[in-house]
Design a protein around this motif. Structure first.
Motif, short mmCIF file in Angstrom:
data_model
loop_
_atom_site.label_atom_id
_atom_site.label_comp_id
_atom_site.label_asym_id
_atom_site.label_seq_id
_atom_site.Cartn_x
_atom_site.Cartn_y
_atom_site.Cartn_z
N ARG A 82 63.60 40.55 45.55
CA ARG A 82 63.44 39.63 44.43
C ARG A 82 64.79 39.24 43.86
NH1 ARG A 82 58.94 37.20 45.01
NH2 ARG A 82 58.47 38.33 46.88
N ARG A 136 61.22 36.46 39.30
CA ARG A 136 60.44 37.12 40.34
C ARG A 136 60.39 36.31 41.63
NH1 ARG A 136 55.19 38.58 36.95
NH2 ARG A 136 54.41 37.23 38.56
N TRP A 162 55.46 39.27 49.35
CA TRP A 162 55.75 40.08 48.17
C TRP A 162 56.64 41.27 48.48
CZ3 TRP A 162 55.46 38.21 43.62
CH2 TRP A 162 54.56 37.20 43.36
#
Length: 82
Positions: free
Chosen positions: A6, A18, A2
């Motif tokens: 992106r 995303r 994460w």
């Protein structure tokens, strides 16, 4: 995972993608980051009519300038006639 950059491309529903961007690119594999994606170097297919050449753009700019000068002159003449 994460913390990777992106994609950010706009999806069909208006939100941003995303998915993680492909290494070295700013888009994901589905939005143009895949290898060999996009037009080949030196692609001339989009320029078949010459509308976007420098000469055509300069001619349109000159036409706009003449039109604007003419409209200003007409407006000035209409004020003088009143």
């Amino acid at each position: 995972m994460w913390t990777s950059p992106r994609c950010g491309a706009e999806t069909r529903n208006g939100t941003t993608c995303r998915a993680p961007a492909v290494h070295g690119k700013s888009r994901c594999r589905m939005h143009g980051g895949a290898r060999r994606s996009g037009a080949p170097k030196g692609n001339q297919n989009a320029r078949t009519h010459g509308e976007f050449t420098g000469d055509a753009a300069a001619e349109r700019a000159q036409d706009r300038a003449v039109l604007n000068d003419t409209l200003k002159l007409l407006a000035e003449l209409s004020r003088v006639a009143e």
